[in-house]
Design an enzyme around this catalytic site. Structure first.
Site, PDB file in Angstrom:
ATOM      1  N   ARG A 235       0.865  -1.178   0.000  1.00 49.15           N
ATOM      2  CA  ARG A 235       0.000   0.000   0.000  1.00 49.15           C
ATOM      3  C   ARG A 235       0.904   1.231   0.000  1.00 49.15           C
ATOM      4  O   ARG A 235       1.395   1.670   1.038  1.00 49.15           O
ATOM      5  CB  ARG A 235      -0.890  -0.031   1.249  1.00 49.15           C
ATOM      6  N   HIS A 239      -3.377   4.442   4.634  1.00 44.77           N
ATOM      7  CA  HIS A 239      -4.557   3.578   4.669  1.00 44.77           C
ATOM      8  C   HIS A 239      -5.783   4.319   4.147  1.00 44.77           C
ATOM      9  O   HIS A 239      -6.615   3.747   3.438  1.00 44.77           O
ATOM     10  CB  HIS A 239      -4.810   3.098   6.096  1.00 44.77           C
ATOM     11  N   TYR A 248       4.149   5.398  11.689  1.00 38.87           N
ATOM     12  CA  TYR A 248       4.398   3.970  11.928  1.00 38.87           C
ATOM     13  C   TYR A 248       5.233   3.266  10.853  1.00 38.87           C
ATOM     14  O   TYR A 248       5.623   2.118  11.055  1.00 38.87           O
ATOM     15  CB  TYR A 248       3.069   3.223  12.105  1.00 38.87           C
TER      16      TYR A 248
END
Length: 334
Positions: A235, A239, A248
């Site tokens: 990805r 998100h 993160y």
């Protein structure tokens, strides 16, 4: 598996153009969210090959796709009315303003793991009716940890349902990495426990994904039951438009995966096979960009639905409480 011979020249060019349109439309959609046209948006950037390759393997006359909220490129590959699809991201209508039966693409499902049991139910219906349609169920690595997915796969295995489970393992379940939520490190390995074959494939190679899903569909259509295809991809974007990957993810990881970007890889495969030249890519860029902009403008200009729709599709026979709420609403907007 770049340049897999299973893809003839014309098919390879068509899939490249679909992937490119998806990438450009995805960019436009993110911009629409930043401009306030979309309240939110979930990007598919980096997953174009996994989506387009899997959709290309389907028989649109009889198969049915069951998407999550991220399968925009699957919709594009299946010929869905994209302005109608994007209407769901603009919050004009839940599930989109397109005909799912004609498109063979179920309404957008935002429940994590939600499309998987739906796909199994539809596939069992096809089997019981003696038809030859297969379901293709999409979900992510994070959804693979949901109970709904386990129960649906187990039922499919027991009943021999004609369904292909396509897990787009993009390495991150929102902000949780694979190693913290997939025991054993592989979704495909779980297939054995459900009595079905499982294969992990390079999800950034459109030909490899196409081949794996096509073989799984052929197996299901011949009466041999379900399969699980784990497309290993990444990805590249957050998100969703409300996510911040810098909190993160390691930038070095993002740079490493950027070198595997499915668009340049598909272009390199076309060039290496002698299937496309500079003129093709220049024309594709212009035409795909024009199509992405057309869809952008169409969905941006679409009228909002009447407020009365809030009450029109709740119950077959409206309740007294719903009627009361409608009267209150009418008084407030009068």
């Amino acid at each position: 598996m770049d340049g897999d011979p299973a893809l003839p020249a014309e098919s390879a060019r068509r899939l490249y153009r679909t992937m490119l349109t998806a990438r450009l439309l995805d960019t436009e959609a993110v911009a629409l969210q930043r401009q306030g046209v979309f309240p939110a948006y979930v990007s598919l950037r980096g997953q174009e090959a996994a989506q387009v390759g899997s959709a290309a393997a389907m028989d649109a006359r009889r198969d049915f796709a069951f998407p999550t909220y991220r399968e925009m490129a699957v919709a594009l590959a299946l010929g869905v009315d994209m302005a109608g699809y994007m209407a769901s991201h603009r919050a004009l209508w839940h599930g989109g303003l397109y005909d799912p039966m004609a498109a063979r693409f179920a309404p957008v499902n935002a429940v994590v793991g939600g499309p998987v049991p739906h796909a199994v139910g539809w596939a069992l219906g096809e089997k019981l009716a003696g038809r030859s349609g297969c379901a293709v169920s999409y979900f992510g690595d994070g959804a693979s940890s949901e109970g709904d997915v386990h129960e649906a796969m187990n039922l499919a295995g027991v009943m021999g349902a004609p369904v292909v489970f396509v897990c787009q393992n993009n390495q991150w379940a929102l902000s949780v990495p694979n190693e913290r939520q997939i025991a054993g490190g592989s979704v495909a390995a779980r297939a054995a426990g459900y009595g079905m074959p499982g294969v992990a494939v390079d999800g950034d190679d459109v030909a490899a994904v196409y081949t794996a899903v096509r073989e799984a569909l052929e197996r299901a259509r011949s009466g041999d039951g379900p399969s699980l295809v784990e497309a290993l991809t990444y990805r590249a974007a957050p998100h969703s438009t409300s996510d911040d990957t810098s909190r993160y993810r390691d930038p070095d990881e993002e740079r490493a995966w950027a070198e595997r970007d499915p668009l340049p890889r598909a272009r390199a495969a076309l060039e290496a096979a002698g299937h496309a030249d500079a003129a093709f890519f220049e024309q594709a860029e212009a035409e795909c960009r024009a199509e992405a902009e057309r869809i952008r403008d169409t969905v941006s200009a679409a009228p909002e639905p009447p407020g009365s729709d809030l009450f029109a599709h709740v119950y077959r026979e409206p309740t007294e409480e719903l009627a009361r709420q409608r009267r209150v609403w009418q008084e407030e907007v009068a």
